[in-house]
Design a protein around this motif. Structure first.
Motif, mmCIF file in Angstrom:
data_model
loop_
_atom_site.group_PDB
_atom_site.id
_atom_site.type_symbol
_atom_site.label_atom_id
_atom_site.label_comp_id
_atom_site.label_asym_id
_atom_site.label_seq_id
_atom_site.Cartn_x
_atom_site.Cartn_y
_atom_site.Cartn_z
ATOM 1 N N ARG A 100 0.826 -1.216 0.000
ATOM 2 C CA ARG A 100 0.000 0.000 0.000
ATOM 3 C C ARG A 100 0.857 1.262 0.000
ATOM 4 O O ARG A 100 0.477 2.275 -0.585
ATOM 5 C CB ARG A 100 -0.915 0.028 1.225
ATOM 6 N N GLU A 103 2.030 1.686 -3.559
ATOM 7 C CA GLU A 103 0.885 2.140 -4.355
ATOM 8 C C GLU A 103 0.603 3.620 -4.117
ATOM 9 O O GLU A 103 0.380 4.383 -5.068
ATOM 10 C CB GLU A 103 -0.362 1.332 -4.003
ATOM 11 N N SER A 104 0.623 4.026 -2.868
ATOM 12 C CA SER A 104 0.350 5.432 -2.533
ATOM 13 C C SER A 104 1.411 6.364 -3.101
ATOM 14 O O SER A 104 1.092 7.450 -3.593
ATOM 15 C CB SER A 104 0.269 5.618 -1.023
ATOM 16 N N ALA A 107 0.895 6.563 -6.876
ATOM 17 C CA ALA A 107 -0.319 7.341 -7.155
ATOM 18 C C ALA A 107 -0.099 8.827 -6.912
ATOM 19 O O ALA A 107 -0.587 9.660 -7.677
ATOM 20 C CB ALA A 107 -1.469 6.830 -6.290
ATOM 21 N N ALA A 108 0.644 9.169 -5.871
ATOM 22 C CA ALA A 108 0.912 10.584 -5.597
ATOM 23 C C ALA A 108 1.762 11.204 -6.700
ATOM 24 O O ALA A 108 1.499 12.332 -7.128
ATOM 25 C CB ALA A 108 1.604 10.728 -4.245
ATOM 26 N N ARG A 120 -5.465 5.566 -9.832
ATOM 27 C CA ARG A 120 -5.566 4.428 -8.912
ATOM 28 C C ARG A 120 -4.466 3.445 -9.261
ATOM 29 O O ARG A 120 -4.232 3.156 -10.433
ATOM 30 C CB ARG A 120 -6.917 3.742 -9.030
#
Length: 185
Positions: A100, A103-104, A107-108, A120
């Motif tokens: 996660r 992923e974050s 995505a940022a 996403r």
């Protein structure tokens, strides 16, 4: 957003419980331990008089249903996202990088690109061979080739080096945000 995995776990637990109850009821009825007759009169023999060769079709269909239900149950229990990666620290040890978190971070970085309305990211695959799925929603003025080049270039290079991966295969899906037609007066 943190309530979604809990809801999925509750959903799976309730479905598993319902499946076990139905399986127990089915076995009970077929073995005549249900109050439909004595132990010498199973339900299927008493009701339909399984004479002839068609009975194997019934049991084959039931077996197929059980196999499909077991396949579905294992598919429900399988995780769709990769929870963590092992990152080589260079001193012979490893650090754990949460999926996660990666992923974050991706995505940022992607959301900060010009023309990206929403992003996403999902980390999938195995620990030894992770893959990324990126869903980009582009603004109407954005050039898809530029957004894809920025994703494939600095963003994925940064993600690969941060995670210590030689390669990070990525599937990108692009969607352009619809905009209302402008009226000319």
């Amino acid at each position: 957003m943190s309530g979604v995995p809990l809801l999925g776990a509750v959903n799976r637990a309730l479905l598993a419980l319902a499946g076990l109850v139905l399986l127990a009821a089915g076995i009970s009825v077929l073995t005549a331990s249900w109050p439909f007759g004595g132990p010498n009169a199973p339900l299927l023999r008493r009701r339909w008089h399984l004479e002839g060769g068609w009975w194997w079709v019934v049991f084959a269909a039931l077996a197929l249903c059980v196999l499909l239900a077991l396949w579905w149950l294992t598919a429900q229990l399988r995780r769709s996202r990769l929870a963590a990666l092992a990152v080589d620290t260079g001193d012979g040890g490893f650090a754990v990088l949460r999926g996660r978190a990666l992923e974050s971070a991706v995505a940022a970085e992607v959301s900060a690109l010009d023309g990206v309305a929403r992003c996403r990211v999902a980390l999938r695959g195995r620990r030894g061979a992770p893959t990324l799925r990126v869903a980009l929603e582009l603004e109407p003025h954005a050039v898809p080739a530029d957004a894809l080049a920025a994703l494939a270039g600095p963003v994925l290079t940064h993600a690969r080096t941060s995670a210590g991966l030689p390669a990070l295969p990525t599937e990108a899906r692009l969607k352009i945000t619809p905009h209302p037609a402008q009226r000319v007066a």
